[in-house]
Design a protein around this motif. Structure first.
Motif, PDB file in Angstrom:
ATOM      1  N   GLN A  54       0.849  -1.181   0.000  1.00 21.14           N
ATOM      2  CA  GLN A  54       0.000   0.000   0.000  1.00 21.14           C
ATOM      3  C   GLN A  54       0.887   1.235   0.000  1.00 21.14           C
ATOM      4  N   MET A  55       0.402   2.291  -0.594  1.00 23.96           N
ATOM      5  CA  MET A  55       1.169   3.521  -0.725  1.00 23.96           C
ATOM      6  C   MET A  55       0.258   4.730  -0.541  1.00 23.96           C
ATOM      7  N   VAL A  56       0.851   5.802  -0.074  1.00 20.24           N
ATOM      8  CA  VAL A  56       0.257   7.127  -0.187  1.00 20.24           C
ATOM      9  C   VAL A  56       1.189   7.927  -1.095  1.00 20.24           C
ATOM     10  N   ILE A  57       0.605   8.493  -2.134  1.00 22.11           N
ATOM     11  CA  ILE A  57       1.386   9.196  -3.156  1.00 22.11           C
ATOM     12  C   ILE A  57       1.112  10.688  -3.056  1.00 22.11           C
ATOM     13  N   VAL A  58       2.182  11.460  -2.960  1.00 26.10           N
ATOM     14  CA  VAL A  58       2.075  12.921  -2.907  1.00 26.10           C
ATOM     15  C   VAL A  58       2.790  13.482  -4.130  1.00 26.10           C
ATOM     16  N   GLU A  64      -4.552  16.765  -3.198  1.00 28.59           N
ATOM     17  CA  GLU A  64      -4.602  15.797  -2.108  1.00 28.59           C
ATOM     18  C   GLU A  64      -3.618  14.659  -2.359  1.00 28.59           C
ATOM     19  N   PRO A  65      -3.205  13.980  -1.307  1.00 26.54           N
ATOM     20  CA  PRO A  65      -2.481  12.726  -1.509  1.00 26.54           C
ATOM     21  C   PRO A  65      -3.410  11.705  -2.165  1.00 26.54           C
ATOM     22  N   ILE A  66      -2.824  10.679  -2.732  1.00 22.73           N
ATOM     23  CA  ILE A  66      -3.597   9.574  -3.291  1.00 22.73           C
ATOM     24  C   ILE A  66      -3.207   8.307  -2.544  1.00 22.73           C
ATOM     25  N   TRP A  67      -4.206   7.624  -2.033  1.00 20.19           N
ATOM     26  CA  TRP A  67      -4.014   6.367  -1.300  1.00 20.19           C
ATOM     27  C   TRP A  67      -4.291   5.214  -2.241  1.00 20.19           C
ATOM     28  N   ILE A  68      -3.450   4.174  -2.198  1.00 20.20           N
ATOM     29  CA  ILE A  68      -3.698   2.988  -3.023  1.00 20.20           C
ATOM     30  C   ILE A  68      -3.318   1.735  -2.252  1.00 20.20           C
ATOM     31  N   ALA A  69      -4.247   0.764  -2.243  1.00 19.53           N
ATOM     32  CA  ALA A  69      -4.028  -0.523  -1.573  1.00 19.53           C
ATOM     33  C   ALA A  69      -4.995  -1.531  -2.187  1.00 19.53           C
ATOM     34  N   ARG A  70      -5.077  -2.707  -1.583  1.00 22.09           N
ATOM     35  CA  ARG A  70      -5.951  -3.746  -2.132  1.00 22.09           C
ATOM     36  C   ARG A  70      -7.412  -3.325  -2.017  1.00 22.09           C
ATOM     37  N   ALA A  84     -10.888  12.611  -1.265  1.00 17.66           N
ATOM     38  CA  ALA A  84     -11.993  12.480  -2.207  1.00 17.66           C
ATOM     39  C   ALA A  84     -11.987  11.084  -2.800  1.00 17.66           C
ATOM     40  N   ASP A  85     -13.150  10.632  -3.254  1.00 15.22           N
ATOM     41  CA  ASP A  85     -13.274   9.262  -3.767  1.00 15.22           C
ATOM     42  C   ASP A  85     -12.270   8.973  -4.877  1.00 15.22           C
ATOM     43  N   ASP A  86     -12.013   9.944  -5.738  1.00 17.56           N
ATOM     44  CA  ASP A  86     -11.114   9.712  -6.863  1.00 17.56           C
ATOM     45  C   ASP A  86      -9.666   9.553  -6.412  1.00 17.56           C
ATOM     46  N   ASN A  87      -9.370   9.946  -5.168  1.00 16.71           N
ATOM     47  CA  ASN A  87      -8.010   9.825  -4.641  1.00 16.71           C
ATOM     48  C   ASN A  87      -7.842   8.589  -3.760  1.00 16.71           C
ATOM     49  N   ILE A  88      -8.835   7.730  -3.800  1.00 15.83           N
ATOM     50  CA  ILE A  88      -8.755   6.425  -3.126  1.00 15.83           C
ATOM     51  C   ILE A  88      -8.750   5.374  -4.222  1.00 15.83           C
ATOM     52  N   ARG A  89      -7.604   4.774  -4.466  1.00 15.80           N
ATOM     53  CA  ARG A  89      -7.438   3.822  -5.563  1.00 15.80           C
ATOM     54  C   ARG A  89      -7.136   2.426  -5.007  1.00 15.80           C
TER      55      ARG A  89
END
Length: 393
Positions: A54-58, A64-70, A84-89
């Motif tokens: 998992q990562m948080v991308i800045v 905003e940061p972007i969060w990505i995980a399973r 925001a929803d679009d920044n949760i991947r």
């Protein structure tokens, strides 16, 4: 889903602004954060999901940061972050422990490309606990035109100074630590099994106080009786306590991931006169070290004051005297930044929090009476109220 955030949105905005400022200073376009404490710091995300990628991308040009995980973690990110929803991947579960050669970092690399980072200078946490050699190799392979920069501790050094809102939770974590130690004092008696004492302390850790609950810590309760009190990281057994023994215990109070460590030595039976004197020397040196704390002094100067007090009695502490702490996730609560040790010239600032680990582990005896504190302009504020004394049961 209703947002459940531990801080106001403005708190997160200030943190993100500070991180972006440091990124720009270092010439970093994209920052990939793999460390759970740093992900939590910038987004509020808190779930024990970091055993998978998992990562948080800045990025400098993204609000905003972007969060990505399973995929299965998305509901928690939706509730537990301000994003925001679009920044949760997410990525599909087939990428978790894949035996088909799939790498979640390929999905993350595609996201970096989407953000315009295909040829960017990308900062990664090379020394992080959760950034593996495989993770780095996969990202380098997937982003061959990018330049990778070691940005380890970039966020850690920013979060070393706690905001007033964070200090509220640090003080509450200290109260949980006090309650845990009191529970141990009340439970310890000859004949009681070590594991039953540990269970009581863990109950208190999660129960917290009547005003607020606690949480799980970043490692485990340290508890050692007899010879195991000579070691710094012991675990309990199922043996009953004898009529006369020495116990070392380090408890970890946690409040919304903010952790405060507190250690004490407990003697069951009557301590000898030489051991009593040994204890008095240790407490004296601890108090001298604490009295030397104030904004503007260096970590090295604090260690020197403590060391000089010990040296007057012929003792020396080889290990560092203490470490900064705040947000805690496994495997450690220390922030990997400043240490109270010789040669560390980090200048203390108001709002920094430390655990002064004034423990002496010798071959034939040990004493551990510690004090967590926050640096103030003219001194320090203890984060716990447990008396700095040897406890005799």
């Amino acid at each position: 889903m209703k947002k459940q955030l531990p801080f106001e949105r403005g708190e997160f905005a200030a943190r993100l602004s500070a991180v972006k400022k440091e990124m720009a200073k270092r010439g970093i376009d994209v920052l990939l954060l793999s460390e759970p404490p740093n992900q939590n710091y910038l987004t509020g995300y808190d779930s024990l999901s970091f055993y998978t990628p998992q990562m948080v991308i800045v990025t400098l040009n993204h609000d905003e940061p972007i969060w990505i995980a399973r995929l299965m973690e998305r509901p928690h990110a939706a509730m537990g972050t301000y994003l925001a929803d679009d920044n949760i991947r997410t990525y599909p579960d087939e990428y978790v422990n894949s035996h088909a050669g799939l790498s979640a970092y390929d999905v993350m690399a595609d996201l970096v490309k989407e953000l315009g980072g295909e040829k960017a200078r990308i900062g990664v946490e090379m020394g992080g606990y959760y950034y593996s050699a495989r993770a780095h190799a996969d990202l380098v392979r997937a982003l061959p035109l990018a330049e990778f920069i070691d940005a380890d501790l970039l966020v850690n050094w920013i979060r070393i100074v706690k905001s007033p809102a964070e200090l509220v939770y640090m003080r509450q974590a200290g109260r949980v630590a006090d309650a845990m130690v009191r529970r141990a004092f009340d439970t310890i008696e000859p004949g009681v099994r070590e594991c039953d004492i540990a269970a009581a302390v863990y109950h208190q850790q999660i129960s917290g106080t009547p005003e607020f609950g606690g949480g799980y810590d970043s490692s485990c309760l340290f508890f050692g009786a007899g010879e195991r009190a000579l070691t710094p990281h012991p675990q309990w057994t199922d043996k009953p306590l004898p009529a006369s023994t020495t116990i070392y215990m380090e408890a970890h109070g946690v409040r919304l991931r903010y952790q405060v460590n507190l250690a004490r030595t407990i003697v069951v039976g009557k301590p000898s006169a030489p051991y009593q004197k040994f204890t008095e020397i240790a407490i004296e040196a601890l108090n001298v070290g604490l009295e030397s704390v104030r904004s503007g002094r260096t970590c090295s100067e604090i260690q020197a004051a403590y060391a000089q007090a010990l040296a007057r009695h012929g003792y020396e502490k080889e290990a560092r005297l203490g470490y900064s702490q705040g947000i805690g996730y496994p495997p450690a609560s220390a922030e990997r930044t400043a240490s109270l040790r010789k040669g560390d010239n980090t200048v203390l600032q108001s709002g920094m929090c430390f655990h002064m680990m004034a423990a002496l582990w010798l071959e034939d005896r040990s004493i551990c009476i510690t004090q967590p504190f926050v640096v103030t302009n003219d001194g320090h504020e203890p984060l716990t109220s447990t008396s700095r004394t040897l406890v005799v049961k």
